[in-house]
Motif scaffolding. Structure first.
Motif, PDB file in Angstrom:
ATOM      1  N   GLY A   1      -3.796   5.637   1.808  1.00 60.99           N
ATOM      2  CA  GLY A   1      -2.882   4.992   0.878  1.00 60.99           C
ATOM      3  C   GLY A   1      -3.622   4.314  -0.261  1.00 60.99           C
ATOM      4  N   GLU A   2      -2.856   3.916  -1.285  1.00 55.37           N
ATOM      5  CA  GLU A   2      -3.406   3.239  -2.457  1.00 55.37           C
ATOM      6  C   GLU A   2      -2.689   1.917  -2.667  1.00 55.37           C
ATOM      7  OE1 GLU A   2      -5.932   4.184  -4.232  1.00 55.37           O
ATOM      8  OE2 GLU A   2      -6.236   6.191  -3.362  1.00 55.37           O
ATOM      9  N   GLN A   3      -3.445   0.869  -3.032  1.00 56.01           N
ATOM     10  CA  GLN A   3      -2.835  -0.422  -3.343  1.00 56.01           C
ATOM     11  C   GLN A   3      -1.906  -0.252  -4.544  1.00 56.01           C
ATOM     12  OE1 GLN A   3      -3.271  -2.810  -1.242  1.00 56.01           O
ATOM     13  NE2 GLN A   3      -4.950  -1.864  -0.113  1.00 56.01           N
ATOM     14  N   ALA A   4      -0.682  -0.733  -4.423  1.00 54.71           N
ATOM     15  CA  ALA A   4       0.318  -0.395  -5.441  1.00 54.71           C
ATOM     16  C   ALA A   4       1.129  -1.580  -5.958  1.00 54.71           C
ATOM     17  CB  ALA A   4       1.279   0.661  -4.890  1.00 54.71           C
TER      18      ALA A   4
ATOM     19  N   GLY B   1      -0.031   7.533   1.431  1.00 53.95           N
ATOM     20  CA  GLY B   1      -0.746   8.695   0.924  1.00 53.95           C
ATOM     21  C   GLY B   1       0.091   9.953   1.076  1.00 53.95           C
TER      22      GLY B   1
ATOM     23  N   THR C   1       1.972  -1.473  -9.698  1.00 52.22           N
ATOM     24  CA  THR C   1       1.113  -0.620 -10.513  1.00 52.22           C
ATOM     25  C   THR C   1       1.467   0.848 -10.334  1.00 52.22           C
ATOM     26  OG1 THR C   1      -0.539  -0.590  -8.747  1.00 52.22           O
ATOM     27  CG2 THR C   1      -0.785  -2.262 -10.467  1.00 52.22           C
ATOM     28  N   ARG C   2       2.244   1.139  -9.306  1.00 44.24           N
ATOM     29  CA  ARG C   2       2.761   2.484  -9.051  1.00 44.24           C
ATOM     30  C   ARG C   2       4.226   2.340  -8.647  1.00 44.24           C
ATOM     31  NH1 ARG C   2      -1.369   6.247  -6.945  1.00 44.24           N
ATOM     32  NH2 ARG C   2      -3.447   5.366  -7.304  1.00 44.24           N
TER      33      ARG C   2
ATOM     34  N   ASP D   1       6.487   2.380   2.402  1.00 47.39           N
ATOM     35  CA  ASP D   1       5.180   1.886   1.987  1.00 47.39           C
ATOM     36  C   ASP D   1       4.791   0.691   2.848  1.00 47.39           C
ATOM     37  OD1 ASP D   1       4.982   3.792   0.054  1.00 47.39           O
ATOM     38  OD2 ASP D   1       5.362   2.470  -1.639  1.00 47.39           O
TER      39      ASP D   1
ATOM     40  N   GLU E   1       0.860  -1.183   0.000  1.00 43.64           N
ATOM     41  CA  GLU E   1       0.000   0.000   0.000  1.00 43.64           C
ATOM     42  C   GLU E   1       0.891   1.226   0.000  1.00 43.64           C
ATOM     43  OE1 GLU E   1      -2.484   2.043   3.432  1.00 43.64           O
ATOM     44  OE2 GLU E   1      -3.507   0.219   2.729  1.00 43.64           O
ATOM     45  N   GLN E   2       0.804   1.999  -1.079  1.00 45.97           N
ATOM     46  CA  GLN E   2       1.634   3.194  -1.186  1.00 45.97           C
ATOM     47  C   GLN E   2       1.174   4.253  -0.191  1.00 45.97           C
ATOM     48  OE1 GLN E   2       1.346   5.707  -4.774  1.00 45.97           O
ATOM     49  NE2 GLN E   2       3.519   5.320  -5.055  1.00 45.97           N
TER      50      GLN E   2
END
Length: 350
Positions: free
Chosen positions: A305-308, A289, A329-330, A336, A286-287
């Motif tokens: 955060g965003e799943q990455a 935020g 994906t990022r 992280d 999880e990247q």
């Protein structure tokens, strides 16, 4: 040697147990058939069919009748078929259709495809070492000098080490590297030993051991650590799967000092065997935020955060682990968060 092979295939009961469905579990562009080619990996083939490539060993593991999966070879065909309304994967070989009934085939490793891109982690499996307690350094042999008063040495040079050194064969030469610490508690999680070369033991006198450097990745210096080479086989049998217990950790560092992280890069994680991690455990990244300022109160806020991506643990130690980034994906970064992937799976299947 019997190697890991396709746990891509599942029986009806296994698929039902995992809740696999035609709508939620497969890639939108999943092929009906795929012919395996040289250079493929099991993870890559899984990703052609499944939205979550780490699912395939779980499907296999819930079938108690299968103790060892088959191997997959270039030229084999993996295909989708329906088992009582659920998607399953089958395998065709040159002599007809096989639905992975229990059995084992013994064959040289070079003929079978690999579970993951092993070249990305071979260096770490063979050469990197972690010491859990820095006090252990005091008990290790170390370089005290070299012929002709040299300050640095290389292949073919003679070295002198002091300390107890077991065995009479080859030894590894290491340099103390990064100190991995928990960002929150400050606890020391591990002390990295960087591999700088190998040497052959010639003789010893009292507590001095005479060595000849056989290979060197870097120049060898005084105070470098001398250790017997670890007599372990290169681990190639990884069964990607989620950890059994809840894991909540962070990317601790990237060996080599890289700041931003992409696919097939090795990362150090701040969780290890004491946290239940084993080789093959898959964690979702999880990247972090962004840190922003509230326009009204001026207080600092961390956005969600965003799943990455996905990381697979390949070398766990007691307090930390090395993992390989399997998907990104990022752009990932140190700090992280890593956690169990089941949450994302449940969301995808709702």
């Amino acid at each position: 040697m019997v190697l890991l092979a396709t746990a891509l295939v599942a029986g009806t009961g296994a698929a039902q147990a995992q809740g696999l469905s035609w709508e939620g579990s497969l890639q939108r562009d999943a092929p009906e058939r795929y012919t395996v080619v040289r250079g493929d990996t099991l993870w890559g083939i899984s990703g052609r069919f499944l939205r979550h490539p780490w699912q395939w060993p779980e499907v296999w593991q819930v079938n108690p009748q299968i103790r060892n999966p088959h191997l997959i070879y270039p030229g084999d065909v993996v295909y989708l078929y329906d088992c009582n309304g659920r998607p399953c994967l089958g395998l065709e070989r040159g002599q007809g259709e096989v639905r992975l009934s229990p059995g084992v085939r013994t064959t040289p490793h070079r003929e079978a495809i690999e579970p993951i891109p092993l070249e990305a982690i071979q260096h770490f499996l063979r050469e990197h070492r972690i010491i859990d307690d820095p006090d252990d350094l005091d008990a290790l042999a170390y370089v005290v000098g070299a012929d002709d008063h040299r300050l640095v040495s290389g292949a073919g040079d003679r070295l002198y080490a002091r300390g107890h050194l077991e065995g009479n064969g080859r030894v590894g030469l290491y340099r103390v590297g990064e100190r991995y610490q928990d960002a929150t508690s400050g606890e020391l999680l591990g002390l990295e030993l960087e591999h700088v070369g190998q040497a052959r033991r010639e003789r010893s006198q009292d507590d001095i051991v005479v060595l000849e450097v056989t290979t060197s990745r870097q120049e060898v210096r005084n105070d470098d650590i001398v250790l017997p080479l670890e007599s372990r086989e290169l681990i190639t049998q990884f069964y990607p799967r989620p950890p059994e217990g809840e894991v909540d950790g962070r990317i601790l560092a990237v060996p080599g000092g890289v700041r931003f992280i992409g696919r097939l890069q090795v990362v150090a994680l701040d969780r290890g065997r004491r946290d239940g991690l084993e080789p093959g455990h898959v964690l979702r990244v999880e990247q972090q935020g962004e840190l922003v300022s509230d326009p009204r109160t001026n207080e600092a806020l961390r956005l969600p955060g965003e799943q990455a991506g996905l990381v697979m643990v390949f070398r766990p130690y007691e307090k930390m682990s090395y993992g390989l980034v399997m998907q990104a994906t990022r752009t990932l970064a140190v700090g992280d968060r890593v956690h169990n992937p089941r949450r994302a799976l449940g969301t995808a299947l709702r």
